[in-house]
Write an enzyme that holds these catalytic residues in place. Structure first.
Site, PDB file in Angstrom:
ATOM      1  N   LYS A 175     -31.426  16.027 -14.149  1.00 40.96           N
ATOM      2  CA  LYS A 175     -30.566  16.434 -15.272  1.00 40.96           C
ATOM      3  C   LYS A 175     -30.522  17.949 -15.237  1.00 40.96           C
ATOM      4  O   LYS A 175     -31.417  18.636 -15.718  1.00 40.96           O
ATOM      5  CB  LYS A 175     -31.167  15.941 -16.589  1.00 40.96           C
ATOM      6  CG  LYS A 175     -30.155  15.595 -17.665  1.00 40.96           C
ATOM      7  CD  LYS A 175     -29.267  16.736 -18.095  1.00 40.96           C
ATOM      8  CE  LYS A 175     -29.867  17.660 -19.095  1.00 40.96           C
ATOM      9  NZ  LYS A 175     -29.133  18.934 -19.249  1.00 40.96           N
ATOM     10  N   GLY A 228     -38.036  25.128 -18.172  1.00 41.60           N
ATOM     11  CA  GLY A 228     -37.171  25.584 -19.262  1.00 41.60           C
ATOM     12  C   GLY A 228     -37.988  26.239 -20.351  1.00 41.60           C
ATOM     13  O   GLY A 228     -39.110  26.710 -20.118  1.00 41.60           O
ATOM     14  N   GLY A 233     -40.196  22.243 -23.756  1.00 46.33           N
ATOM     15  CA  GLY A 233     -41.332  21.650 -23.031  1.00 46.33           C
ATOM     16  C   GLY A 233     -42.290  20.947 -23.978  1.00 46.33           C
ATOM     17  O   GLY A 233     -42.803  19.860 -23.684  1.00 46.33           O
ATOM     18  N   GLU A 250     -42.931  23.907 -16.368  1.00 48.90           N
ATOM     19  CA  GLU A 250     -42.850  25.334 -16.003  1.00 48.90           C
ATOM     20  C   GLU A 250     -42.081  26.020 -17.119  1.00 48.90           C
ATOM     21  O   GLU A 250     -40.872  25.813 -17.255  1.00 48.90           O
ATOM     22  CB  GLU A 250     -42.107  25.506 -14.670  1.00 48.90           C
ATOM     23  CG  GLU A 250     -42.832  24.941 -13.465  1.00 48.90           C
ATOM     24  CD  GLU A 250     -44.072  25.730 -13.103  1.00 48.90           C
ATOM     25  OE1 GLU A 250     -44.287  26.841 -13.631  1.00 48.90           O
ATOM     26  OE2 GLU A 250     -44.846  25.215 -12.283  1.00 48.90           O
ATOM     27  N   CYS A 284     -38.259  33.727 -15.588  1.00 50.49           N
ATOM     28  CA  CYS A 284     -39.468  33.404 -16.339  1.00 50.49           C
ATOM     29  C   CYS A 284     -40.577  34.414 -16.053  1.00 50.49           C
ATOM     30  O   CYS A 284     -41.451  34.620 -16.873  1.00 50.49           O
ATOM     31  CB  CYS A 284     -39.917  32.001 -15.976  1.00 50.49           C
ATOM     32  SG  CYS A 284     -40.004  31.751 -14.202  1.00 50.49           S
ATOM     33  N   GLU A 385     -40.597  35.794 -25.813  1.00 50.91           N
ATOM     34  CA  GLU A 385     -39.781  35.906 -24.597  1.00 50.91           C
ATOM     35  C   GLU A 385     -38.328  36.216 -24.974  1.00 50.91           C
ATOM     36  O   GLU A 385     -37.695  35.440 -25.692  1.00 50.91           O
ATOM     37  CB  GLU A 385     -39.841  34.596 -23.804  1.00 50.91           C
ATOM     38  CG  GLU A 385     -39.142  34.691 -22.469  1.00 50.91           C
ATOM     39  CD  GLU A 385     -39.141  33.366 -21.708  1.00 50.91           C
ATOM     40  OE1 GLU A 385     -38.864  32.329 -22.323  1.00 50.91           O
ATOM     41  OE2 GLU A 385     -39.422  33.385 -20.494  1.00 50.91           O
TER      42      GLU A 385
HETATM   43  P1  NAD Z   1     -33.943  24.933 -22.089  1.00 52.51           P
HETATM   44  O1  NAD Z   1     -35.298  24.448 -22.439  1.00 52.51           O
HETATM   45  O2  NAD Z   1     -32.989  25.209 -23.192  1.00 52.51           O
HETATM   46  O3  NAD Z   1     -33.194  23.888 -21.139  1.00 52.51           O
HETATM   47  C1  NAD Z   1     -33.765  23.461 -19.919  1.00 52.51           C
HETATM   48  C2  NAD Z   1     -33.293  22.063 -19.613  1.00 52.51           C
HETATM   49  O4  NAD Z   1     -33.826  21.164 -20.581  1.00 52.51           O
HETATM   50  C3  NAD Z   1     -31.773  21.883 -19.658  1.00 52.51           C
HETATM   51  O5  NAD Z   1     -31.388  21.019 -18.616  1.00 52.51           O
HETATM   52  C4  NAD Z   1     -31.562  21.228 -21.007  1.00 52.51           C
HETATM   53  O6  NAD Z   1     -30.380  20.464 -21.078  1.00 52.51           O
HETATM   54  C5  NAD Z   1     -32.795  20.343 -21.092  1.00 52.51           C
HETATM   55  N1  NAD Z   1     -33.169  19.926 -22.456  1.00 52.51           N
HETATM   56  C6  NAD Z   1     -32.996  20.583 -23.618  1.00 52.51           C
HETATM   57  N2  NAD Z   1     -33.479  19.858 -24.646  1.00 52.51           N
HETATM   58  C7  NAD Z   1     -33.987  18.716 -24.124  1.00 52.51           C
HETATM   59  C8  NAD Z   1     -34.639  17.565 -24.662  1.00 52.51           C
HETATM   60  N3  NAD Z   1     -34.864  17.437 -25.977  1.00 52.51           N
HETATM   61  N4  NAD Z   1     -35.033  16.591 -23.817  1.00 52.51           N
HETATM   62  C9  NAD Z   1     -34.827  16.698 -22.488  1.00 52.51           C
HETATM   63  N5  NAD Z   1     -34.206  17.748 -21.915  1.00 52.51           N
HETATM   64  C10 NAD Z   1     -33.797  18.761 -22.723  1.00 52.51           C
HETATM   65  O7  NAD Z   1     -34.173  26.216 -21.174  1.00 52.51           O
HETATM   66  P2  NAD Z   1     -33.069  27.202 -20.572  1.00 52.51           P
HETATM   67  O8  NAD Z   1     -32.556  28.041 -21.693  1.00 52.51           O
HETATM   68  O9  NAD Z   1     -32.118  26.440 -19.728  1.00 52.51           O
HETATM   69  O10 NAD Z   1     -33.952  28.092 -19.572  1.00 52.51           O
HETATM   70  C11 NAD Z   1     -34.605  29.251 -19.978  1.00 52.51           C
HETATM   71  C12 NAD Z   1     -36.083  29.021 -20.124  1.00 52.51           C
HETATM   72  O11 NAD Z   1     -36.607  28.504 -18.907  1.00 52.51           O
HETATM   73  C13 NAD Z   1     -36.858  30.276 -20.393  1.00 52.51           C
HETATM   74  O12 NAD Z   1     -37.807  30.055 -21.415  1.00 52.51           O
HETATM   75  C14 NAD Z   1     -37.592  30.550 -19.079  1.00 52.51           C
HETATM   76  O13 NAD Z   1     -38.754  31.290 -19.193  1.00 52.51           O
HETATM   77  C15 NAD Z   1     -37.818  29.176 -18.571  1.00 52.51           C
HETATM   78  N6  NAD Z   1     -38.017  29.193 -17.114  1.00 52.51           N
HETATM   79  C16 NAD Z   1     -39.269  28.946 -16.612  1.00 52.51           C
HETATM   80  C17 NAD Z   1     -39.508  28.996 -15.240  1.00 52.51           C
HETATM   81  C18 NAD Z   1     -40.872  28.726 -14.682  1.00 52.51           C
HETATM   82  O14 NAD Z   1     -40.968  28.438 -13.493  1.00 52.51           O
HETATM   83  N7  NAD Z   1     -41.942  28.796 -15.451  1.00 52.51           N
HETATM   84  C19 NAD Z   1     -38.461  29.287 -14.383  1.00 52.51           C
HETATM   85  C20 NAD Z   1     -37.203  29.534 -14.914  1.00 52.51           C
HETATM   86  C21 NAD Z   1     -36.983  29.469 -16.287  1.00 52.51           C
END
Ligand code: NAD
Length: 481
Positions: A175, A228, A233, A250, A284, A385
């Site tokens: 997804k 994300g 998470g 992550e 991140c 963040e």
């Molecule tokens: P997000 O959490 O908004 O979305 C990430 C994914 O989760 C998307 O595909 C979204 O549709 C899905 N999602 C959202 N709500 C959900 C739910 N209730 N159930 C299942 N899936 C759901 O994050 P974002 O804004 O896309 O990305 C930015 C974040 O990602 C930042 O906090 C960043 O630090 C983190 N990030 C971490 C790493 C790492 O390796 N640690 C790498 C890149 C980004």
């Protein structure tokens, strides 16, 4: 306008919802593609396809070396299409073509590495304390894995999960982020060309609280691997715990980049500027807190501001652009809001601090590279963040104080240490609470080296040999001899 449909059981298909949503180009602010809005029923179809491919043995029972060979062939196809895929990623997330292209060119290494590991998954013979029995272990794949990815580096972060999951013998439902789905949907074409059995890899696009949530709660999913925001998470972890699903997370970061008086200042300044402003701060591991020792504080601040001021903003497809747009409108608003918060909290604005309205930025969602000095670690700008081009500079006097400030945050993803003292390098590497510590460098990653978070930055590790274990479980077999 180009339309992208779902990919289930080796075939393109429309969503049961019959609905589409737009993918916008962050540089023009205009939609360029339409993506199928997957729902619970699509997720159910995709998970069942993945489960059939797993339990029928179409994937798990291929010899491990045959699985590995398919991964290596996929690597070759990705290498051939790196430039085209990078261009699609830039259209979706506005990051620099140079960076996305470099990432895409490096990704085949993950598939080759885990393809090479596929036939090296082996159990043990256990020397028992009982006579008359023979005991050995098998390392078996977990089953159907849900892969949920963010918008900042869609194919790279997908690859970190997908390559070890497939090598282990799992099947997957992906997804991708609703903001950046198209590169994943282009990429699956390569699976067909290489000859992956249908159902091994499925993609359901859509929104997190609809397709994402349905995937997390599906009873046939055995593991969720997510990259994300930490708030998402946490929700996923709670939801998964109800069914005892395995989870890999992550999450976010608030990484310190620590410059000591004895550092080579030119390297430290370059590392500080690229550590936060590369990818417009949307990584991140962004080095968003710059901790500088008092003896070099004024000089470092002056040089960091001077270098950041020269950053060329504009079209991410142009080779000479250094800072691109923010990927999404909500993220753009969030970054500008944090800039207001920092000023209200009393931080001093040394550079930027506003939306960029230069001609070369077009109608895109640009924010000027922004630097705050006089930040204290209790401010929200130092604790939360931002995920944008905003640097907080914090002064410290002693090594002890640097460690205390570095660790006084709920995240623990990355940390940079700039020093010429080898003893201090080892001490800091031990004492800083983060999954990665870079000494006299920043942001380096490799398929060979484990990556993951301490504290609220996540659970589990990606990359390196250990990552394949995240998709395996151990069976103990007793034979009465
Ligand atoms: P997000 O959490 O908004 O979305 C990430 C994914 O989760 C998307 O595909 C979204 O549709 C899905 N999602 C959202 N709500 C959900 C739910 N209730 N159930 C299942 N899936 C759901 O994050 P974002 O804004 O896309 O990305 C930015 C974040 O990602 C930042 O906090 C960043 O630090 C983190 N990030 C971490 C790493 C790492 O390796 N640690 C790498 C890149 C980004």
């Amino acid at each position: 306008m180009q339309r992208y449909s779902l990919y289930i059981d080796g075939k393109r298909c429309e969503s049961a919802s019959g609905q589409w949503f737009n993918s916008d180009n962050p540089f023009t602010g205009a939609p360029w593609a339409q993506i199928a809005r997957g729902n619970e029923s699509d997720v159910d179809r995709a998970v069942h396809a993945a489960h059939r491919a797993f339990s029928s043995g179409a994937w798990k029972d291929l010899t491990p070396s045959a699985r590995g060979l398919l991964l290596c062939r996929l690597a070759d196809r990705i290498a051939e299409h790196a430039s085209r895929l990078a261009e699609i990623e830039v259209r979706d997330n506005g990051k620099l073509f140079a960076e996305m292209h470099a990432q895409l060119q490096y990704l085949p290494q993950w598939f080759r590495y885990y393809g090479g590991l596929a036939d090296k998954i082996q159990g043990d013979v256990i020397p028992l304390d009982k006579k008359g029995f023979f005991n050995f272990t098998r390392r078996e794949p977990l089953g159907v894995v849900a892969i949920i990815t963010p918008w900042n580096s869609p194919l790279m972060l997908l690859t970190w999960k997908l390559a070890p999951a497939l090598a282990a013998g799992c099947t997957v439902v992906i997804k991708p982020s609703e903001f950046t789905s198209s590169s994943t949907l282009e990429w699956v074409e390569l699976l067909d060309e290489v000859g992956f059995p249908p159902g091994v890899v499925n993609v359901v696009t859509g929104f997190g609280n609809e397709a994402g949530s349905a995937l997390v709660s599906h009873p046939l999913v055995r593991k969720i691997t997510f990259t994300g925001a930490d708030s998402t998470g946490r929700r996923i972890n709670e939801q998964a715990a109800r069914d005892f699903k395995h989870v890999g997370l992550e999450l976010g970061g608030k990484s310190p980049n620590i410059v000591f008086d004895d550092a080579k200042l030119e390297d430290a300044v370059n590392g500080a500027v690229s550590g936060i402003f590369a990818a417009t701060g949307q990584t991140c591991i962004a080095g968003s807190r710059l901790l500088v020792q008092s003896g070099v504080y004024d000089e470092v601040v002056e040089r960091v501001v001077a270098l950041a001021k020269t950053a060329r903003m504009g079209d991410p497809m142009h080779a000479d652009t250094q800072v691109g747009p923010i990927t999404t409108p909500p993220q753009y608003e969030k970054v500008l809001n944090y800039i207001d918060i920092a000023q209200e909290e009393g931080a001093s604005l040394a550079l930027g601090g506003k939306a960029a309205t230069r001609e070369e930025c077009g109608a895109g969602w640009f924010v000027e590279p922004t630097i705050f000095t006089g930040v204290t670690n209790d401010m929200r700008i130092a604790q939360e963040e931002v995920f944008g081009p905003v640097l907080s500079v914090i002064r410290f006097d002693t090594e002890e104080e640097a460690v205390a400030i570095a660790n006084d945050v709920r995240f623990g993803l990355g940390a940079g240490v700039w020093t010429s003292d080898i003893g201090r390098a080892f001490r800091m590497a031990e004492r800083v609470e983060s999954g990665t510590v870079w000494v006299n460098t920043y942001r380096a990653v490799s398929y060979l080296s484990p990556f993951g978070g301490y504290k609220d930055s996540g659970l589990g590790r990606e990359n390196g040999i250990d990552a394949i274990n995240e998709y395996l479980q151990t069976k103990s077999v007793w034979i009465n001899t």
